[in-house]
Design a protein around this motif. Sequence first.
Motif, PDB file in Angstrom:
ATOM      1  N   THR A  54      -1.858   2.167  -2.486  1.00 52.16           N
ATOM      2  CA  THR A  54      -1.052   2.923  -3.437  1.00 52.16           C
ATOM      3  C   THR A  54      -0.925   4.370  -2.978  1.00 52.16           C
ATOM      4  OG1 THR A  54      -2.979   3.556  -4.745  1.00 52.16           O
ATOM      5  CG2 THR A  54      -1.914   1.456  -5.307  1.00 52.16           C
ATOM      6  N   GLU A  55      -0.012   5.078  -3.591  1.00 53.39           N
ATOM      7  CA  GLU A  55       0.125   6.497  -3.263  1.00 53.39           C
ATOM      8  C   GLU A  55      -1.176   7.239  -3.526  1.00 53.39           C
ATOM      9  OE1 GLU A  55       3.488   8.154  -5.216  1.00 53.39           O
ATOM     10  OE2 GLU A  55       4.944   6.990  -4.059  1.00 53.39           O
ATOM     11  N   GLU A  56      -1.862   6.878  -4.601  1.00 55.56           N
ATOM     12  CA  GLU A  56      -3.129   7.545  -4.931  1.00 55.56           C
ATOM     13  C   GLU A  56      -4.188   7.270  -3.873  1.00 55.56           C
ATOM     14  OE1 GLU A  56      -6.466   7.781  -8.526  1.00 55.56           O
ATOM     15  OE2 GLU A  56      -4.808   6.330  -8.639  1.00 55.56           O
ATOM     16  N   VAL A  57      -4.311   6.004  -3.441  1.00 60.38           N
ATOM     17  CA  VAL A  57      -5.297   5.661  -2.416  1.00 60.38           C
ATOM     18  C   VAL A  57      -5.004   6.414  -1.122  1.00 60.38           C
ATOM     19  CG1 VAL A  57      -6.091   3.814  -0.881  1.00 60.38           C
ATOM     20  CG2 VAL A  57      -5.951   3.417  -3.349  1.00 60.38           C
ATOM     21  N   LEU A  58      -3.760   6.383  -0.687  1.00 62.98           N
ATOM     22  CA  LEU A  58      -3.423   7.041   0.576  1.00 62.98           C
ATOM     23  C   LEU A  58      -3.573   8.552   0.496  1.00 62.98           C
ATOM     24  CD1 LEU A  58      -0.371   4.934   1.802  1.00 62.98           C
ATOM     25  CD2 LEU A  58      -2.672   4.979   2.764  1.00 62.98           C
ATOM     26  N   SER A  59      -3.290   9.133  -0.661  1.00 61.14           N
ATOM     27  CA  SER A  59      -3.427  10.585  -0.794  1.00 61.14           C
ATOM     28  C   SER A  59      -4.872  11.027  -0.653  1.00 61.14           C
ATOM     29  CB  SER A  59      -2.863  11.057  -2.145  1.00 61.14           C
ATOM     30  OG  SER A  59      -3.679  10.625  -3.221  1.00 61.14           O
ATOM     31  N   GLU A  60      -5.799  10.112  -0.938  1.00 61.94           N
ATOM     32  CA  GLU A  60      -7.231  10.423  -0.851  1.00 61.94           C
ATOM     33  C   GLU A  60      -7.841   9.938   0.458  1.00 61.94           C
ATOM     34  OE1 GLU A  60      -8.855   8.617  -4.323  1.00 61.94           O
ATOM     35  OE2 GLU A  60      -8.018  10.123  -5.694  1.00 61.94           O
ATOM     36  N   THR A  61      -7.033   9.326   1.345  1.00 56.45           N
ATOM     37  CA  THR A  61      -7.536   8.761   2.592  1.00 56.45           C
ATOM     38  C   THR A  61      -7.382   9.751   3.732  1.00 56.45           C
ATOM     39  OG1 THR A  61      -6.984   6.499   1.896  1.00 56.45           O
ATOM     40  CG2 THR A  61      -7.247   6.883   4.267  1.00 56.45           C
ATOM     41  N   ASP A  62      -8.489  10.039   4.409  1.00 59.43           N
ATOM     42  CA  ASP A  62      -8.439  10.892   5.602  1.00 59.43           C
ATOM     43  C   ASP A  62      -8.108  10.079   6.842  1.00 59.43           C
ATOM     44  OD1 ASP A  62      -9.197  13.348   4.301  1.00 59.43           O
ATOM     45  OD2 ASP A  62     -11.242  12.561   4.195  1.00 59.43           O
ATOM     46  N   VAL A  63      -8.711   8.883   6.947  1.00 62.29           N
ATOM     47  CA  VAL A  63      -8.474   8.002   8.092  1.00 62.29           C
ATOM     48  C   VAL A  63      -8.298   6.575   7.574  1.00 62.29           C
ATOM     49  CG1 VAL A  63      -9.361   7.081  10.279  1.00 62.29           C
ATOM     50  CG2 VAL A  63      -9.832   9.463   9.635  1.00 62.29           C
ATOM     51  N   LEU A  64      -7.224   5.925   8.013  1.00 64.42           N
ATOM     52  CA  LEU A  64      -6.949   4.534   7.668  1.00 64.42           C
ATOM     53  C   LEU A  64      -7.256   3.665   8.881  1.00 64.42           C
ATOM     54  CD1 LEU A  64      -5.704   2.372   5.771  1.00 64.42           C
ATOM     55  CD2 LEU A  64      -3.458   3.020   6.679  1.00 64.42           C
ATOM     56  N   VAL A  65      -8.112   2.660   8.694  1.00 63.69           N
ATOM     57  CA  VAL A  65      -8.458   1.698   9.756  1.00 63.69           C
ATOM     58  C   VAL A  65      -7.713   0.403   9.455  1.00 63.69           C
ATOM     59  CG1 VAL A  65     -10.315   0.429  10.883  1.00 63.69           C
ATOM     60  CG2 VAL A  65     -10.715   2.772  10.069  1.00 63.69           C
ATOM     61  N   TRP A  66      -6.957  -0.130  10.436  1.00 64.19           N
ATOM     62  CA  TRP A  66      -6.023  -1.240  10.179  1.00 64.19           C
ATOM     63  C   TRP A  66      -6.344  -2.445  11.047  1.00 64.19           C
ATOM     64  CZ3 TRP A  66      -1.617  -0.701   6.925  1.00 64.19           C
ATOM     65  CH2 TRP A  66      -0.740  -1.799   6.921  1.00 64.19           C
ATOM     66  N   TRP A  67      -6.571  -3.607  10.391  1.00 63.75           N
ATOM     67  CA  TRP A  67      -6.718  -4.882  11.107  1.00 63.75           C
ATOM     68  C   TRP A  67      -5.733  -5.887  10.516  1.00 63.75           C
ATOM     69  CZ3 TRP A  67      -7.125 -10.019  11.242  1.00 63.75           C
ATOM     70  CH2 TRP A  67      -7.629 -10.616  12.407  1.00 63.75           C
ATOM     71  N   GLY A  68      -4.856  -6.413  11.357  1.00 66.62           N
ATOM     72  CA  GLY A  68      -3.905  -7.420  10.918  1.00 66.62           C
ATOM     73  C   GLY A  68      -3.643  -8.400  12.040  1.00 66.62           C
ATOM     74  N   HIS A  69      -3.133  -9.585  11.678  1.00 64.09           N
ATOM     75  CA  HIS A  69      -2.881 -10.596  12.713  1.00 64.09           C
ATOM     76  C   HIS A  69      -1.791 -11.583  12.326  1.00 64.09           C
ATOM     77  CE1 HIS A  69      -4.679 -13.865  15.607  1.00 64.09           C
ATOM     78  NE2 HIS A  69      -3.494 -13.428  16.000  1.00 64.09           N
ATOM     79  N   MET A  70      -2.034 -12.397  11.298  1.00 64.71           N
ATOM     80  CA  MET A  70      -1.175 -13.540  11.021  1.00 64.71           C
ATOM     81  C   MET A  70      -0.085 -13.248   9.996  1.00 64.71           C
ATOM     82  SD  MET A  70      -3.876 -15.848   8.764  1.00 64.71           S
ATOM     83  CE  MET A  70      -2.741 -17.207   8.513  1.00 64.71           C
ATOM     84  N   ALA A  71      -0.086 -12.096   9.386  1.00 63.81           N
ATOM     85  CA  ALA A  71       0.849 -11.836   8.282  1.00 63.81           C
ATOM     86  C   ALA A  71       1.492 -10.453   8.390  1.00 63.81           C
ATOM     87  CB  ALA A  71       0.121 -11.985   6.942  1.00 63.81           C
ATOM     88  N   HIS A  72       1.738 -10.016   9.616  1.00 65.72           N
ATOM     89  CA  HIS A  72       2.365  -8.695   9.785  1.00 65.72           C
ATOM     90  C   HIS A  72       3.658  -8.579   8.985  1.00 65.72           C
ATOM     91  CE1 HIS A  72      -0.493  -7.778  12.890  1.00 65.72           C
ATOM     92  NE2 HIS A  72      -0.012  -8.652  13.747  1.00 65.72           N
ATOM     93  N   ASP A  73       4.463  -9.655   8.987  1.00 64.25           N
ATOM     94  CA  ASP A  73       5.779  -9.596   8.343  1.00 64.25           C
ATOM     95  C   ASP A  73       5.693  -9.517   6.829  1.00 64.25           C
ATOM     96  OD1 ASP A  73       6.981  -9.698  10.811  1.00 64.25           O
ATOM     97  OD2 ASP A  73       7.462 -11.842  10.716  1.00 64.25           O
ATOM     98  N   GLU A  74       4.517  -9.823   6.259  1.00 65.65           N
ATOM     99  CA  GLU A  74       4.370  -9.776   4.805  1.00 65.65           C
ATOM    100  C   GLU A  74       4.059  -8.381   4.282  1.00 65.65           C
ATOM    101  OE1 GLU A  74       2.066 -12.909   2.970  1.00 65.65           O
ATOM    102  OE2 GLU A  74       2.208 -14.113   4.807  1.00 65.65           O
ATOM    103  N   VAL A  75       3.820  -7.448   5.171  1.00 65.68           N
ATOM    104  CA  VAL A  75       3.573  -6.067   4.735  1.00 65.68           C
ATOM    105  C   VAL A  75       4.917  -5.444   4.363  1.00 65.68           C
ATOM    106  CG1 VAL A  75       2.662  -3.817   5.392  1.00 65.68           C
ATOM    107  CG2 VAL A  75       1.548  -5.905   6.207  1.00 65.68           C
ATOM    108  N   ALA A  76       5.025  -4.992   3.142  1.00 67.70           N
ATOM    109  CA  ALA A  76       6.290  -4.470   2.634  1.00 67.70           C
ATOM    110  C   ALA A  76       6.702  -3.200   3.375  1.00 67.70           C
ATOM    111  CB  ALA A  76       6.175  -4.185   1.142  1.00 67.70           C
TER     112      ALA A  76
END
Length: 237
Positions: A54-76
């Motif tokens: 959410t906007e609130e979560v990201l506004s409070e995030t200094d570093v985002l760690v991302w792991w994805g594989h089988m559902a890349h296309d499902e990310v809006a």
Amino acid sequence: MTQVTVWNEFRHEKTDERVREMYPEGIHGQLAAFIKEEFTVHTATLDEPEHGLTEEVLSETDVLVWWGHMAHDEVADEIVNRVHQRVLEGMGLIVLHSGHFSKIFKKLMGTSCDLKWRVDDQHCRIWNVNPSHPIVEGVGEFIELEQEEMYGEHFDIPAPDELVFVSWFPGGEVFRSGCTYRRGNGKIFYFQPGHETYPSYYNEKVQRVIKNGIRWCAPTENNYPTYGHYQAREGAK
């Protein structure tokens, strides 16, 4: 303290017994378990509302760690654009393993981010090719993994701002496995290990690299620039 959000699809763990056995708390759970030793950690997954980003979560995030594989296309796309803007504003981003094919990494790189791959249960040697870089502190000359998915060149990414690691595989392939970039005010680190059925995220040196990467990616005090129409600062009329 640096605020870290660990994002994971959390799909393999629900459908594949081998992945569930390797990461019973989810890949995000294992990542969070060692990251929280030095940082404040929040986790988010694909099937949460707004993918947990959410906007609130990201506004409070200094570093985002991302792991994805089988559902890349499902990310809006709306969420991808939201993350993209936060990176430009200064949020750090660490992209792990098959996250190279995520929408957000491809958007930031502007290329296909494609590569060669093979799962054959062989080992991997990750060479430190930038020994003065903060990301390799405490790592030594290389990281030896007993099993890791082969990723091989050509890796279709822009030339890295800094090349930190190069991996070698017994089949003869090499791979640019640790790369840094800057986009806007944000810093990005791509790190290759992390196949879902292998214990890469239990390896202490891999953990050290990710922790160092978080520290390196963390935002600075630099202000986000002003863009658009701009009044003259001197005496122009």
